[in-house]
Design a protein around this motif. Structure first.
Motif, mmCIF file in Angstrom:
data_model
loop_
_atom_site.group_PDB
_atom_site.id
_atom_site.type_symbol
_atom_site.label_atom_id
_atom_site.label_comp_id
_atom_site.label_asym_id
_atom_site.label_seq_id
_atom_site.Cartn_x
_atom_site.Cartn_y
_atom_site.Cartn_z
ATOM 1 N N ASN A 1 0.825 -1.211 0.000
ATOM 2 C CA ASN A 1 0.000 0.000 0.000
ATOM 3 C C ASN A 1 0.860 1.262 0.000
ATOM 4 N N SER A 2 1.967 1.228 0.747
ATOM 5 C CA SER A 2 2.864 2.387 0.818
ATOM 6 C C SER A 2 3.492 2.672 -0.534
ATOM 7 N N PHE B 1 0.771 4.100 -2.856
ATOM 8 C CA PHE B 1 0.445 5.466 -2.491
ATOM 9 C C PHE B 1 1.545 6.425 -2.936
ATOM 10 N N LEU C 1 1.261 9.557 -5.587
ATOM 11 C CA LEU C 1 1.661 10.921 -5.221
ATOM 12 C C LEU C 1 2.682 11.467 -6.215
ATOM 13 N N SER D 1 -3.698 20.620 5.684
ATOM 14 C CA SER D 1 -4.186 19.733 6.729
ATOM 15 C C SER D 1 -5.717 19.687 6.740
ATOM 16 N N CYS E 1 -7.088 17.804 3.658
ATOM 17 C CA CYS E 1 -6.906 16.357 3.818
ATOM 18 C C CYS E 1 -7.954 15.791 4.768
ATOM 19 N N ARG F 1 -11.282 15.245 3.338
ATOM 20 C CA ARG F 1 -11.331 14.100 2.428
ATOM 21 C C ARG F 1 -11.081 12.764 3.136
ATOM 22 N N GLY F 2 -11.019 12.801 4.471
ATOM 23 C CA GLY F 2 -10.846 11.577 5.244
ATOM 24 C C GLY F 2 -9.430 11.041 5.254
ATOM 25 N N LEU F 3 -8.459 11.905 4.979
ATOM 26 C CA LEU F 3 -7.058 11.494 4.963
ATOM 27 C C LEU F 3 -6.361 12.065 6.191
ATOM 28 N N ALA F 4 -5.797 11.203 7.003
ATOM 29 C CA ALA F 4 -5.097 11.637 8.207
ATOM 30 C C ALA F 4 -3.666 12.019 7.859
ATOM 31 N N VAL F 5 -3.275 13.233 8.178
ATOM 32 C CA VAL F 5 -1.902 13.684 7.969
ATOM 33 C C VAL F 5 -1.409 14.384 9.232
#
Length: 129
Positions: free
Chosen positions: A65-66, A69, A73, A103, A106, A109-113
């Protein structure tokens, strides 16, 4: 170990030095038993001590997955630091004014950063992970 902070990685001399001189180690409180139990279970599963290959499968899936992703990007034109297959992917923002907006977008959009800027980074090397 998200519930309790992090870990120390290094040779035994470094680990011992941090343990014996770190303010967090000297003045911090002990981990909650439930956190210790969770960490122990997680590491046991990763090592296969639970009699399954679930832990190894999770590690492999995280790696895949990493990589996926990171590749997406890069296709979007983002500049990243870090190892190719690491699950921690620092994305360079550069402009300190972008940190809060990035931040927030993100999160929408449900993306944790986790964002980092000055003084944790040089002024123009702000980033998100």
């Amino acid at each position: 170990f998200g519930a309790v902070g992090g870990y120390i990685a290094g040779d035994q001399a470094l680990v011992d030095r941090v343990r014996y001189t770190s303010a967090a180690m000297l003045y911090g409180t002990a981990m909650a038993p439930v956190c210790v139990s969770h960490i122990y279970y997680s590491l046991s599963q990763i090592m296969g001590r639970d009699g399954t290959d679930i832990g190894q499968h999770k590690i492999l899936q995280l790696r895949q997955n990493s990589i996926y992703f990171r590749e997406r990007l890069a296709e979007m034109g983002l500049q990243m630091y870090g190892d190719y297959d690491s699950p921690v992917i620092p994305i360079m923002l550069y402009n300190p004014a972008k940190i809060a907006a990035f931040s927030r977008l993100c999160l929408d959009r449900g993306l944790a950063v986790v964002v980092a800027g000055f003084p944790a980074t040089p002024l123009i090397l702000s980033r998100a992970r």
